[in-house]
Design a protein around this motif. Structure first.
Motif: not given
Length: 329
Positions: A1-5, A18-20, A41-48, A58-66
């Motif tokens: 994971x990597x992030x920038x404000x 940027x996820x894994x 994001x454009x890597x996964x379906x928007x509809x859960x 992965x989407x849940x991980x990203x939100x926690x990491x943010x």
């Protein structure tokens, strides 16, 4: 994971993560509530409903990491307290420094409850509902409130990491010698099915206190309560009414195992559990924890269930799992 404000105003904070898998997520976090207000994001379906379990996780991980990145970079209190590794580590350090009398004062009910799992002559202080499908499928909980502020504990789990690795090894040795891991593995079979019983190697390791650890005051610890899983229904929680208006710093979530009437062994069991909780906060946001917390066992119950049922995760709850970099140091 990597992030920038990428921006901040009076309403919120924008973060690119940027996820894994290398997918870039644009996230906006609302100030005050610290909820996710915007996530593109454009890597996964928007509809859960259209995502695989892996994609949804992965989407849940990203939100926690943010939220984690904003917590560290801007020092806002963005994290749910009981999912904040600094608060959990503060609870761990406080429990570690309790004497036997204090352990009995705060956790005596759970000590006797766990004794009853191996000794039929011990009166069980917490009677389980008749609807509980089996005794093994119960998680006992207690809410811990510390006399501290987020400023007091910020960065604390990293500050103590060096000392934690040494004493964590000693804790594991005590629990192995007492047979706690063996009986705990048996109890886990109540959740997952099958015979998980295995012999554990006997190790004798002494603890060395670390000057990095310091104790925090206890504002309050709730009475124990419990939850259990039901087939085709949400899990049920019995008790747990907390008089505090603020969320707890930590929620202890312990799977019952036969145990002696020893405050020392229970203290070790609880410290081990909290080490695993710190581990789970990292795994839950897609990041390897510091080395001191790469320990096997049960921590946050929500993640114990995920580790068993989601193929993307190793079984970190299993004290005999073969996971590179994890174990007894």
């Amino acid at each position: 994971m990597d992030a920038v404000i990428i921006g901040e105003n009076e309403n919120g904070i924008g973060v690119d993560v940027t996820d894994n898998n290398g997918i870039i997520h644009e996230i906006s976090i609302k100030k005050g509530s610290w909820e996710i207000a915007y996530h593109v994001q454009d890597g996964y379906p928007d509809d859960p409903e259209k995502r695989t379990i892996h994609e949804d996780e992965m989407v849940a991980q990203v939100q926690k990491y943010a939220k984690w990145h904003v917590y560290r970079d801007r020092e806002y209190d963005t994290l749910l307290p009981r999912r904040n590794p600094d608060r959990i580590a503060a609870t761990l350090a406080t429990v570690r420094e309790m004497d036997d009398e204090e352990i009995r004062q705060y956790f005596g009910t759970l000590i006797n409850q766990f004794r009853s799992y191996g000794d039929d002559t011990v009166a069980r202080p917490i009677e389980l509902e008749e609807a509980v499908p089996h005794e093994q499928g119960v998680v006992y909980k207690q809410d811990v409130h510390l006399e501290t502020t987020i400023e007091d504990v910020r960065g604390y789990h990293e500050d103590i990491a060096d000392g934690a690795e040494e004493f964590a090894t000693a804790v594991v040795g005590r629990l192995q010698n007492a047979g706690v891991f063996r009986t705990l593995t048996d109890r886990l079979s109540g959740f997952f099915g099958g015979d998980g019983s295995k012999e554990m190697d006997d190790q004798s390791i002494s603890a060395t206190p670390s000057e990095r650890f310091r104790r925090f005051g206890i504002e309050g610890i709730s009475e124990p309560y419990y939850m259990y899983h039901r087939e085709n229904k949400p899990a049920r929680t019995v008790g747990g009414e907390d008089a505090h208006r603020q969320p707890p710093d930590t929620v202890i979530e312990m799977i019952p195992t036969a145990m002696s009437d020893s405050p020392e062994i229970f203290r070790a069991f609880l410290v081990h559990h909290l080490l695993c909780q710190v581990r789970d906060t990292y795994i839950g946001m897609g990041v390897e924890p510091p080395a001191a917390y790469r320990i096997l066992g049960t921590g946050i119950h929500h993640y114990t269930i995920k580790y068993k049922h989601f193929e993307m995760y190793p079984e970190y709850f299993d004290t005999e799992a073969d996971i590179d970099g994890y174990g007894y140091f």
